[in-house]
Design an enzyme around this catalytic site. Structure first.
Site, PDB file in Angstrom:
ATOM      1  N   ASP A 223       0.839  -1.207   0.000  1.00 43.47           N
ATOM      2  CA  ASP A 223       0.000   0.000   0.000  1.00 43.47           C
ATOM      3  C   ASP A 223       0.872   1.255   0.000  1.00 43.47           C
ATOM      4  O   ASP A 223       0.603   2.222  -0.722  1.00 43.47           O
ATOM      5  CB  ASP A 223      -0.991  -0.010   1.173  1.00 43.47           C
ATOM      6  CG  ASP A 223      -0.391  -0.502   2.482  1.00 43.47           C
ATOM      7  OD1 ASP A 223       0.732  -1.058   2.468  1.00 43.47           O
ATOM      8  OD2 ASP A 223      -1.028  -0.325   3.531  1.00 43.47           O
ATOM      9  N   ASP A 247       1.463  -7.088 -10.694  1.00 39.55           N
ATOM     10  CA  ASP A 247       0.485  -6.808 -11.747  1.00 39.55           C
ATOM     11  C   ASP A 247      -0.020  -5.371 -11.603  1.00 39.55           C
ATOM     12  O   ASP A 247      -0.043  -4.576 -12.552  1.00 39.55           O
ATOM     13  CB  ASP A 247      -0.671  -7.818 -11.589  1.00 39.55           C
ATOM     14  CG  ASP A 247      -1.622  -7.809 -12.768  1.00 39.55           C
ATOM     15  OD1 ASP A 247      -1.396  -7.046 -13.721  1.00 39.55           O
ATOM     16  OD2 ASP A 247      -2.604  -8.577 -12.723  1.00 39.55           O
ATOM     17  N   ASP A 251       1.411  -1.634 -13.658  1.00 37.60           N
ATOM     18  CA  ASP A 251       0.490  -0.788 -14.430  1.00 37.60           C
ATOM     19  C   ASP A 251       0.534   0.651 -13.901  1.00 37.60           C
ATOM     20  O   ASP A 251       0.511   1.606 -14.671  1.00 37.60           O
ATOM     21  CB  ASP A 251      -0.951  -1.308 -14.344  1.00 37.60           C
ATOM     22  CG  ASP A 251      -1.269  -2.284 -15.470  1.00 37.60           C
ATOM     23  OD1 ASP A 251      -0.322  -2.713 -16.160  1.00 37.60           O
ATOM     24  OD2 ASP A 251      -2.456  -2.616 -15.655  1.00 37.60           O
TER      25      ASP A 251
END
Ligand code: NAD
Length: 356
Positions: A223, A247, A251
């Site tokens: 986080d 993943d 991005d």
């Protein structure tokens, strides 16, 4: 010896961006690169032809090849298929089949595109991050999984996060060695405060750090990493993380550079065989319109030459050509800004060929 490349155009914009990349490959072959290539279907295209997203014909070609070049898979028309037949399953299957456990995703900001980023230029200019993501384990593959109906009639969804020690060590090795070749900083991202799997991940990375005393290791909860990537992304050199966190973070990192249409990726196994593909998906919203940015796929070919063919010179030749077309002010829609010249996918391919 001639090197063999398996080319999998896939779905959506896949065939368009692969077409432009093959023009580049053809030119390099004409200039003396000792390689050939053969096409096979993957994803929805493979389902249409063989009722399977990773059919035997594709498996055989990819297993025999020295490297695999992929466009992208997936399209809404396949979303109603049984899960095991969906295009994305073809991608998971080929990664597993070729044992492609190490995903390298560079997020590099070209100076010409500094205004394409949504972040302030001083935050992102000069950005050069490498995200090393584990690709064949974690919650995407862990068992048990599925959707069940409980005794009370309510449905329950289950996925399992799991890693074994050897899986963490082999991705750790790729990351430490990549950091060694760069700025010698490695940040391992986990959620060790909540998830035991990643508590073990952290212990193993710490353990491995003794073998790489020249690499400075830090740890960050996922986080916080998501926040730090937008707050102060230049603090990172190499990030190593598991499949699901990687993943998402890769991005996010890609958007720091302004466009996911610019970013290549490599997925490697222990022998250096790799699958090379753009970091983006099949962009069904612009498929078939000659609008897609082919540069991420063209840059994936550069990574293929660098990592699987050990051909640094041709890899740089491609990267230089891409830099040149950006410096000329040519932009596809996704990276367009006022004052630049808007070009189509094939016109971008023309320009890269000319620059080569
Ligand atoms: P996406 O990356 O396909 O698209 C996200 C957005 O970025 C869209 O607006 C799209 O138009 C744009 N975009 C992506 N690549 C571009 C390019 N080269 N040039 C210009 N614009 C580009 O992600 P999504 O919309 O979440 O997924 C669409 C499909 O792709 C889904 O079926 C998904 O499962 C699949 N997918 C495949 C891969 C892969 O093949 N490796 C990865 C991610 C998603």
């Amino acid at each position: 010896m001639t090197k063999h490349i398996a080319v999998l155009p896939g779905d959506g914009i896949g065939p368009e961006i692969i077409q432009q990349t093959i023009r580049v490959l053809d030119k390099l072959i004409a200039q003396g690169l000792n390689a050939d290539y053969q096409y096979a279907p993957l994803g929805g295209a493979a389902y249409d032809q063989y009722q399977h997203p990773y059919p035997e014909v594709t498996q055989n070609l990819c297993r025999a090849a020295d490297a695999v070049l992929l466009g992208a898979v997936g399209s809404p028309q396949y979303d109603q298929l049984e899960r095991s037949l969906r295009p994305e399953r073809g991608l998971l299957a080929i990664r597993k089949d070729l044992n492609l456990f190490g995903n390298l995703r560079p997020a590099v900001l070209y100076p010409e595109l500094v205004n394409a980023s949504t972040l302030k230029p001083e935050i992102v200019s000069g950005l050069d991050i490498l995200i090393v993501r584990e690709l064949t384990g974690d919650i995407y593959f862990g068992e048990p999984r599925g959707i069940h109906t409980l005794d009370n009639g309510e449905r329950e969804g289950i996925n399992t996060m799991r890693y074994c020690e050897s899986e963490i060590r082999r991705i750790g090795k790729i990351a430490f060695e990549a950091a060694r070749k760069r700025h010698k900083k490695l940040c391992s991202v986990d959620k060790a405060n909540v998830l035991e799997t990643t508590e073990m991940w952290r212990q193993i990375i710490n353990d491995m750090s003794h073998e790489y005393p020249d690499v400075a290791v830090s740890h960050m909860y996922v986080d916080n990493a998501a926040m730090q990537l937008v707050k102060n992304p230049k603090q990172f050199d190499v990030i190593v993380t598991g499949n699901i966190f990687g993943d998402i973070l890769s991005d996010e990192a890609s958007m720091l550079t302004g466009s996911i249409g610019m970013l290549p990726s490599a997925s490697l196994n222990e022998t250096g065989k790799g699958l090379y593909e753009p970091s983006h998906g099949s962009a069904p919203d612009i498929a078939g319109q000659n609008l897609a940015n082919p540069l991420a796929t063209i840059l994936s070919l550069a990574m293929l030459l660098r990592y699987s063919f050990n051909d640094e010179q041709r890899a740089r030749q491609i990267e230089k050509a891409v830099g040149q077309v950006l410096a000329q002010g040519l932009r596809t829609n996704d990276i367009f800004e006022t004052g630049c010249q808007r070009v189509s996918c094939s016109q971008m391919g023309d320009a890269v060929l000319a620059a080569l």
